[in-house]
Write a protein that holds these residues in place. Structure first.
Motif, mmCIF file in Angstrom:
data_model
loop_
_atom_site.group_PDB
_atom_site.id
_atom_site.type_symbol
_atom_site.label_atom_id
_atom_site.label_comp_id
_atom_site.label_asym_id
_atom_site.label_seq_id
_atom_site.Cartn_x
_atom_site.Cartn_y
_atom_site.Cartn_z
ATOM 1 N N SER A 1 -10.406 22.850 -7.532
ATOM 2 C CA SER A 1 -9.841 21.470 -7.099
ATOM 3 C C SER A 1 -10.252 21.341 -5.476
ATOM 4 C CB SER A 1 -8.424 21.367 -7.490
ATOM 5 O OG SER A 1 -7.873 21.942 -6.900
ATOM 6 N N SER A 2 -10.071 20.002 -5.114
ATOM 7 C CA SER A 2 -10.089 19.692 -3.610
ATOM 8 C C SER A 2 -9.856 18.529 -3.322
ATOM 9 C CB SER A 2 -11.762 19.609 -3.168
ATOM 10 O OG SER A 2 -11.854 19.823 -1.908
ATOM 11 N N ARG A 3 -8.936 18.551 -2.016
ATOM 12 C CA ARG A 3 -8.618 17.487 -1.565
ATOM 13 C C ARG A 3 -9.516 17.013 -0.538
ATOM 14 N NH1 ARG A 3 -4.883 16.599 2.888
ATOM 15 N NH2 ARG A 3 -4.282 18.992 2.664
ATOM 16 N N LEU A 4 -10.177 15.724 -0.574
ATOM 17 C CA LEU A 4 -11.131 15.123 0.176
ATOM 18 C C LEU A 4 -10.539 13.949 1.106
ATOM 19 C CD1 LEU A 4 -12.762 16.362 -2.230
ATOM 20 C CD2 LEU A 4 -14.416 14.372 -1.989
ATOM 21 N N LEU A 5 -11.159 14.197 2.184
ATOM 22 C CA LEU A 5 -10.921 12.867 3.319
ATOM 23 C C LEU A 5 -12.005 12.139 3.200
ATOM 24 C CD1 LEU A 5 -9.048 11.578 5.445
ATOM 25 C CD2 LEU A 5 -10.472 13.258 7.006
ATOM 26 N N LEU A 6 -11.746 10.613 3.127
ATOM 27 C CA LEU A 6 -12.893 9.733 3.022
ATOM 28 C C LEU A 6 -12.620 8.813 4.234
ATOM 29 C CD1 LEU A 6 -12.535 8.800 -0.858
ATOM 30 C CD2 LEU A 6 -14.034 10.707 0.229
ATOM 31 N N GLY A 7 -13.709 8.248 4.688
ATOM 32 C CA GLY A 7 -13.741 7.222 5.649
ATOM 33 C C GLY A 7 -13.668 7.239 7.170
ATOM 34 N N LYS A 8 -13.491 8.671 7.609
ATOM 35 C CA LYS A 8 -13.397 8.928 8.919
ATOM 36 C C LYS A 8 -14.168 10.076 9.355
ATOM 37 C CE LYS A 8 -9.949 10.925 10.918
ATOM 38 N NZ LYS A 8 -8.801 11.140 11.716
ATOM 39 N N GLU B 1 -9.150 24.847 -4.009
ATOM 40 C CA GLU B 1 -8.353 26.058 -4.472
ATOM 41 C C GLU B 1 -9.286 26.331 -5.786
ATOM 42 O OE1 GLU B 1 -4.362 24.408 -5.774
ATOM 43 O OE2 GLU B 1 -3.843 24.827 -3.565
ATOM 44 N N GLY B 2 -8.936 27.719 -6.442
ATOM 45 C CA GLY B 2 -9.662 27.846 -7.581
ATOM 46 C C GLY B 2 -11.194 27.936 -7.825
#
Length: 185
Positions: free
Chosen positions: A77-84, A117-118
């Motif tokens: 899994s991943s947390r993405l940051l979009l738009g900046k 993660e993972g």
């Protein structure tokens, strides 16, 4: 059958990121059970989105000005940051992706992984007929960013949705968003 996608509108440009009038689309749990790189590629390539590679965490802020991009997560899994970009003070949009999720990023929308993660891995896919992607690292001058924004706006809407195929929801959602943007210009 997968559910229709979530739409995330990231329309406001920053000084170094064009973003897009077309929404980012996220299809939750859209891949077949227990996906791997081979089954993921096969599943989405049948809908005229072609593999560009298998990737892991990519933490550099970037956008593509010549093609739309699809991530199909088959591990972790991943947390993405979009738009900046890294030099922008504006807030971005954070989204979580996990195994089986598919995100479609319109040309011009910046993205990067904040955390993973993972053993996070995904297949990167691009609409059939698209040129090879370019990487723009969100640090260009205003003039260059404006040129890349114009280029991104000219990328055609694909004829196929990566999950639902011909005439899938992406096509209609993006056509409606483009038409609305044209009326408001």
């Amino acid at each position: 059958m997968p559910s229709p996608p979530e739409a995330h509108y990231i329309t406001s440009p920053t000084p170094r990121v064009p973003n897009s009038p077309l929404p980012v689309l996220i299809y939750r749990s859209a891949l077949p059970e227990e996906p791997d790189a081979v089954t993921t590629r096969s599943y989405i390539e049948s809908n005229d989105w072609l593999q560009g590679g298998v990737f892991k965490t990519y933490s550099a802020h970037h956008f593509h000005s010549v093609t739309h991009e699809c991530y199909a997560v088959f591990k972790g899994s991943s947390r993405l940051l979009l738009g900046k970009g890294p030099l922008d003070e504006e807030d971005g949009t954070e989204v979580e992706l996990g195994v089986g999720d598919v995100i479609v990023l319109p040309a011009g929308v910046s993205h990067c992984s904040l955390t993973s993660e993972g053993g996070y891995e995904y297949v990167g896919l691009y609409p059939k007929g698209s040129p090879h992607w370019d990487n723009n690292f969100c640090k260009a001058s205003d003039e260059e960013t404006q040129a890349k924004a114009a280029q991104a706006r000219d990328v055609p809407i694909p004829t196929h949705d990566p999950i639902f195929g011909l005439r899938g929801p992406l096509v209609n959602i993006w056509r409606e968003a483009a038409a609305k943007h044209s009326r408001n210009e």
